[in-house]
Design an enzyme around this catalytic site. Structure first.
Site, PDB file in Angstrom:
ATOM      1  N   MET A  30      42.176  -6.230  75.579  1.00  0.00           N
ATOM      2  CA  MET A  30      42.038  -5.667  76.927  1.00  0.00           C
ATOM      3  C   MET A  30      42.845  -4.368  77.011  1.00  0.00           C
ATOM      4  O   MET A  30      43.179  -3.906  78.107  1.00  0.00           O
ATOM      5  CB  MET A  30      42.504  -6.680  77.979  1.00  0.00           C
ATOM      6  N   GLY A  31      43.154  -3.789  75.860  1.00  0.00           N
ATOM      7  CA  GLY A  31      43.848  -2.490  75.850  1.00  0.00           C
ATOM      8  C   GLY A  31      45.331  -2.609  76.110  1.00  0.00           C
ATOM      9  O   GLY A  31      45.916  -3.679  75.996  1.00  0.00           O
ATOM     10  N   ASN A  32      45.953  -1.461  76.442  1.00  0.00           N
ATOM     11  CA  ASN A  32      47.410  -1.363  76.611  1.00  0.00           C
ATOM     12  C   ASN A  32      48.079  -1.950  75.346  1.00  0.00           C
ATOM     13  O   ASN A  32      48.891  -2.865  75.411  1.00  0.00           O
ATOM     14  CB  ASN A  32      47.870  -2.103  77.876  1.00  0.00           C
ATOM     15  N   GLY A  36      51.897  -6.196  68.770  1.00  0.00           N
ATOM     16  CA  GLY A  36      51.178  -7.457  68.549  1.00  0.00           C
ATOM     17  C   GLY A  36      49.700  -7.193  68.250  1.00  0.00           C
ATOM     18  O   GLY A  36      49.135  -7.751  67.306  1.00  0.00           O
ATOM     19  N   HIS A  37      49.083  -6.314  69.037  1.00  0.00           N
ATOM     20  CA  HIS A  37      47.667  -5.984  68.797  1.00  0.00           C
ATOM     21  C   HIS A  37      47.506  -5.261  67.456  1.00  0.00           C
ATOM     22  O   HIS A  37      46.538  -5.488  66.728  1.00  0.00           O
ATOM     23  CB  HIS A  37      47.127  -5.032  69.879  1.00  0.00           C
ATOM     24  N   LYS A 151      49.920 -16.202  69.934  1.00  0.00           N
ATOM     25  CA  LYS A 151      50.706 -16.318  71.166  1.00  0.00           C
ATOM     26  C   LYS A 151      49.851 -17.047  72.210  1.00  0.00           C
ATOM     27  O   LYS A 151      50.332 -17.905  72.926  1.00  0.00           O
ATOM     28  CB  LYS A 151      51.119 -14.946  71.703  1.00  0.00           C
TER      29      LYS A 151
END
Ligand code: PAF
Length: 291
Positions: A30-32, A36-37, A151
Site C-alpha cells: 500500500m506504498g509508503n 520492511g517492504h 509481521k
C-alpha cells in the site's frame, strides 16, 4: 523500471517476460515503503527473474473509523527506492481498475473463521478486503511467487488458505519481520507515534519475548488455564506501560486456532494501540526442542 497503471499494460509486460521464459514474483503493497517492504522486494528478486510491485491503498480493508483518508503516501520516494532495487514493473492501479463499478455489488473473497479472529474480531471488514484485493491482484499479475511480511502473521495465514482453497498456482513466501534497533517492528503506522510513544512501543515485542521464554520452560503446552494466565499478565503489563491491548493469544502455527494442551508449534499474536497507532506483532515458539 516500467510504471504501469492499466491492466492491459501490465499484461503486456508480463507476456513479454513469460515469452523470455522468466519467472515472476510479486510484492503487493500500500506504498509508503520502509525497510520492511524493501526486504520483501529483495526476497522477491532472489525468488524469480522478473519482479512486479504494486502500490494500491485498498479502501475495502479499512474500517469506518480507520485512517484511510490520512494513510501516508510517498509515491515519488517509493518509485525511487523500487527503481534502485531493480524492480521491473511498478503497478499503480486506480480504484476503477481494481473495483470497476459499484463497490457494494462486487464479488468478494472471504476465508471463513480465520478471518474473523484476532485482528478480524474488532475489524470485521478487514480481511475480507485483504483477500478480495489480493485475489484480484493475483489475477491481474499472475505471478509464480508472491511475497508477504510475517509481521502480518494472520494475513499471511489467510492468504495461504485462500491460495490453497482457490487453487491459485502461486507460491506464498513469508519474510521475517524487520525491526528497528529497539526491536519495534517496522510499519507505516509507526509514523503516528511520538518519540515517547516509540520508546514505549518496543515493549510490545519485549513482552512477547518474555511470554516465549515462559513457554519454553515446558516441552508442550501444559494447560489452557496456564496459557490464559500468561496472556492475562502480559495484557496487564502492557496496560501499565500505556498500551491499549486488543488481544494477546498463544495460537497454533498450523491453523492459528488458540493453542491447547500438548501443542508444540506455537505463535504468540498480539495487537495493541498507543495513541493513534495500532501495532501488531508476533513471536513463533517451538516447544519440545532440546528439552
Ligand atoms: O499488507 C499490506 O500492505 C496489504 O494488506 C496488502 C497485502 C497490500 C493488501 O492491500
Amino acid at each position: 523500471m516500467n510504471k504501469v497503471e492499466k491492466i492491459s499494460s501490465l499484461r503486456a509486460a508480463v507476456s513479454a517476460a513469460r515469452k523470455d521464459k522468466k519467472t515472476i514474483s510479486f510484492v503487493p503493497t500500500m506504498g509508503n515503503l520502509h525497510e520492511g517492504h524493501l526486504e520483501l522486494v529483495r526476497v522477491a528478486k532472489r525468488r524469480a527473474d522478473f519482479v512486479i510491485v504494486s502500490i494500491y491503498v485498498n479502501p475495502t480493508q479499512f474500517g469506518k473509523n480507520e485512517d484511510l483518508e490520512n494513510y501516508p503516501s510517498t509515491p515519488d520516494d517509493d518509485a525511487r527506492l523500487l527503481a534502485e532495487l531493480g524492480v521491473d514493473v511498478l503497478f499503480l492501479p486506480n480504484h476503477e481498475t481494481i473495483y470497476p463499478g459499484e463497490l457494494s455489488k462486487q464479488t468478494v473473497v472471504y476465508v471463513p473463521e480465520i478471518s474473523d479472529m484476532y485482528c478480524g474480531k474488532d475489524r470485521p471488514e478487514h480481511f475480507y478486503g485483504v483477500t478480495t484485493v489480493v485475489s484480484r491482484l493475483f489475477n491481474m499479475v499472475q505471478p509464480d511467487v508472491a511475497v508477504f511480511g510475517n509481521k502480518d502473521y494472520q494475513q499471511v495465514a489467510i492468504i495461504r488458505r485462500m491460495v490453497e482453497d482457490l487453487a491459485y498456482p502461486v507460491q506464498i513466501v513469508g519474510v521475517d519481520t524487520q525491526r528497528n534497533e529497539q526491536g519495534l517492528a517496522l510499519s507505516s503506522r509507526n509514523g503516528y507515534l511520538t518519540d515517547k510513544q516509540t520508546q514505549t512501543a518496543r515493549h510490545l515485542q519485549a513482552t512477547l519475548q518474555n511470554m516465549s521464554e515462559s513457554l519454553r520452560g515446558s516441552s508442550s503446552v501444559k494447560s489452557k488455564a496456564a496459557l490464559a494466565e500468561l496472556e492475562k499478565s502480559a495484557k496487564a503489563k502492557l496496560k501499565k506501560l500505556g498500551f491499549k491491548p486488543q488481544y494477546i493469544t498463544v495460537a497454533r502455527q498450523s491453523d492459528l486456532m488458540p493453542a491447547k494442551k500438548g501443542d508444540q508449534a506455537l505463535v504468540i499474536l498480539a495487537a495493541a494501540s498507543i495513541g493513534r497507532a495500532r501495532l501488531i506483532d508476533n513471536v513463533e515458539v517451538q516447544l519440545g526442542e532440546g528439552i
